[in-house]
Design a protein around this motif. Structure first.
Motif, PDB file in Angstrom:
ATOM      1  N   GLN A  69       0.855  -1.181   0.000  1.00 27.93           N
ATOM      2  CA  GLN A  69       0.000   0.000   0.000  1.00 27.93           C
ATOM      3  C   GLN A  69       0.892   1.232   0.000  1.00 27.93           C
ATOM      4  O   GLN A  69       1.081   1.893   1.007  1.00 27.93           O
ATOM      5  N   ASP A  70       1.446   1.455  -1.146  1.00 26.74           N
ATOM      6  CA  ASP A  70       2.400   2.546  -1.241  1.00 26.74           C
ATOM      7  C   ASP A  70       1.675   3.872  -1.362  1.00 26.74           C
ATOM      8  O   ASP A  70       0.599   3.958  -1.931  1.00 26.74           O
ATOM      9  N   GLN A  72       1.082   7.279  -2.851  1.00 29.66           N
ATOM     10  CA  GLN A  72       1.314   7.884  -4.158  1.00 29.66           C
ATOM     11  C   GLN A  72       0.713   9.285  -4.211  1.00 29.66           C
ATOM     12  O   GLN A  72      -0.411   9.468  -4.674  1.00 29.66           O
ATOM     13  N   THR A 105      -7.572   7.761   9.238  1.00 27.55           N
ATOM     14  CA  THR A 105      -6.462   6.986   9.783  1.00 27.55           C
ATOM     15  C   THR A 105      -6.636   6.812  11.282  1.00 27.55           C
ATOM     16  O   THR A 105      -6.471   5.732  11.834  1.00 27.55           O
ATOM     17  N   TRP A 106      -7.002   7.914  11.925  1.00 27.09           N
ATOM     18  CA  TRP A 106      -7.190   7.888  13.383  1.00 27.09           C
ATOM     19  C   TRP A 106      -8.288   6.899  13.767  1.00 27.09           C
ATOM     20  O   TRP A 106      -8.173   6.148  14.714  1.00 27.09           O
ATOM     21  N   ASP A 111      -5.487   2.038   6.195  1.00 25.61           N
ATOM     22  CA  ASP A 111      -4.249   1.379   6.575  1.00 25.61           C
ATOM     23  C   ASP A 111      -3.057   2.086   5.962  1.00 25.61           C
ATOM     24  O   ASP A 111      -2.415   1.544   5.072  1.00 25.61           O
ATOM     25  N   VAL A 112      -2.775   3.277   6.373  1.00 24.76           N
ATOM     26  CA  VAL A 112      -1.591   3.929   5.824  1.00 24.76           C
ATOM     27  C   VAL A 112      -0.669   4.324   6.965  1.00 24.76           C
ATOM     28  O   VAL A 112      -1.111   4.578   8.081  1.00 24.76           O
ATOM     29  N   SER A 113       0.624   4.349   6.664  1.00 23.78           N
ATOM     30  CA  SER A 113       1.587   4.656   7.708  1.00 23.78           C
ATOM     31  C   SER A 113       1.699   6.156   7.934  1.00 23.78           C
ATOM     32  O   SER A 113       2.103   6.612   8.972  1.00 23.78           O
ATOM     33  N   ARG A 114       1.356   6.939   6.921  1.00 25.86           N
ATOM     34  CA  ARG A 114       1.380   8.391   7.097  1.00 25.86           C
ATOM     35  C   ARG A 114       0.356   8.976   6.157  1.00 25.86           C
ATOM     36  O   ARG A 114      -0.089   8.331   5.210  1.00 25.86           O
ATOM     37  N   LEU A 119       2.249  14.818   1.609  1.00 29.99           N
ATOM     38  CA  LEU A 119       3.308  14.846   0.600  1.00 29.99           C
ATOM     39  C   LEU A 119       2.897  15.612  -0.657  1.00 29.99           C
ATOM     40  O   LEU A 119       3.705  15.813  -1.559  1.00 29.99           O
ATOM     41  N   LEU A 179      -7.663  12.559  22.290  1.00 32.84           N
ATOM     42  CA  LEU A 179      -8.551  11.397  22.375  1.00 32.84           C
ATOM     43  C   LEU A 179      -9.674  11.650  23.364  1.00 32.84           C
ATOM     44  O   LEU A 179     -10.795  11.206  23.177  1.00 32.84           O
TER      45      LEU A 179
END
Lengths: 212, 209
Positions: A69-70, A72, A105-106, A111-114, A119, A179
């Motif tokens: 899951q890059d 892009q 994401t929160w 499912d992403v790391s950032r 970017l 939170l």
């Protein structure tokens, strides 16, 4: 081992090394069992030979490529560039997207790391947090200028929470419990001196209600 | 979530639970239990009867909800502080033996596993701490590390290796994940604009590096 392995081959390399270790590693003495002992025992040439054998076996199995899951950001950037909007509006579009992805994401929906939107460059717009040119003779310190800008930007939010200007200025990130949706007001700035808030009264928690 | 929980983990946890029960009834000895619990990332601490649970967190990555879950679980069953390790994992300390399984089941609900935290297994996969933001980054290898961790922990042979097996991913030649000192190390590299890795094997430290 390799000067360069194309990214799509990284799994077969891993699988081959793991299987080589599984098959030929030392299972009798745990103190001489790590892969480096196998390398030392076999010598580089034999190690590479056995590795090639495993690599061919793995390739013959033709394992499915791993789902990468890059991130892009480029397509988003190109899309943004083509929008018939002013740079300022594009900035708003970008920050809205950023916020949505951040929340997704929160909430564990993505499912992403950032955040990939971070970017995305918005060419032509003033970069976020960019310093405006020094005022005449640099009379106003940059920090003060930044503070005024922060007030201007966050002012409405702060007013909504019922904060005094001195309290808003003295806020630190540690005061925000994201939170728990709480904001702790512990300090205030009076005449440029940061101190505890004067009475117990103002030492309060604001509830940041977020309805999503 | 930064890795997927293997499908058979719940049944593996039941099995571990039954070994703990056997030990508590005195039917197996401590050494027999140790062989079973260590590959599940559960070590006994210096103080007898207290245990540590080492949670797999690929590259140290957690969602905020997972981090909160760890904090809550540790507060309920373990110590007030959490140990973040040099292998980018999170450890819950001072857990009583009867609480080891409750801890692991709670972790499972949060999408976390301690499987492979110890023993002769595929250990936690490292990623450069500045992945995604490093100034000298070639590209961010994190997606590769996350996919690889998911794949390897789903394979039964990852838990029965001759010895521990450590993997690391670095985002630049500065090798900030110490790929060169792991059993298998990937360092991000471009060749004609194509993504790939420089690969190191059989690295290590210790008496005979």
């Amino acid at each position: 081992m390799h000067e360069f392995v194309p990214a799509e081959d990284f799994y077969v390399v891993t699988a081959a090394i793991k299987r080589l270790f599984d098959k030929h590693g030392n299972r009798k003495n745990r103190h001489a069992a790590r892969l480096r002992f196998l390398w030392n025992t076999l010598g580089e040439e034999r190690f590479r030979q056995l590795y090639e054998e495993q690599l061919q076996l793995i390739r013959a199995e033709n394992p499915a490529a791993l789902p990468i899951q890059d991130v892009q950001p480029r397509p988003v950037e190109l899309w943004l560039r083509e929008l018939p909007l002013s740079p300022k509006s594009k900035t708003h579009v970008r920050s809205l997207m950023h916020g949505l992805v951040e929340f997704a994401t929160w909430a564990g929906m993505l499912d992403v790391s950032r955040n990939p939107v971070s970017l995305v460059r918005n060419i032509g717009a003033t970069p976020e947090g960019a310093e405006s040119p020094e005022p005449h003779g640099g009379a106003v310190p940059r920090s003060a200028e930044r503070a005024t800008r922060a007030i201007r930007n966050d002012g409405p939010a702060m007013r909504l929470l019922g904060l005094r200007i001195g309290e808003a200025l003295a806020l630190e990130w540690a005061d925000v419990d994201w939170l728990g949706s709480r904001l702790s007001v512990r300090r205030g700035i009076v005449n440029q001196i940061v101190g505890d808030v004067k009475t117990q009264g103002p030492q309060r928690h604001s509830i940041l209600q977020v309805n999503c | 979530m930064f890795y997927n929980i293997p499908e058979n983990l719940p049944s593996e946890l039941e099995e571990l639970d039954s070994y703990i029960a056997l030990y508590q009834r005195g039917e197996i000895d401590a050494a027999t239990l140790k062989v079973r619990r260590v590959p599940f990332g559960c070590y006994e601490q210096r103080e007898d009867g207290t245990y540590m649970v080492r949670i797999r967190t690929t590259g140290g990555a957690l969602t905020p909800l997972q981090l909160r879950a760890i904090a809550e679980i540790s507060g309920r069953y373990g110590s007030d502080s959490i140990h973040i390790t040099t292998r980018q994992e999170f450890q819950i300390h001072d857990v009583a033996l009867e609480n080891v399984l409750p801890v692991m089941r709670e972790l499972l609900k949060a999408g976390l596993a301690a499987r492979g935290g110890g023993g002769n297994t595929v250990r936690n996969v490292l990623i450069s701490p500045d992945a995604g933001v490093g100034r000298d980054e070639v590209f961010d290898p994190s997606p590769y590390a996350f996919a690889l961790a998911s794949k390897l922990i789903a394979k039964a042979d990852s838990w029965l290796l001759p010895r521990k097996f450590k993997i690391a991913f670095s985002n630049s030649p500065a090798d900030t994940s110490y790929a060169q000192f792991n059993d298998l190390g990937f360092v991000a590299k471009l060749s004609d604009g194509h993504k790939g890795f420089k690969v190191y094997v059989a690295g290590g430290l210790g008496a005979k590096p």
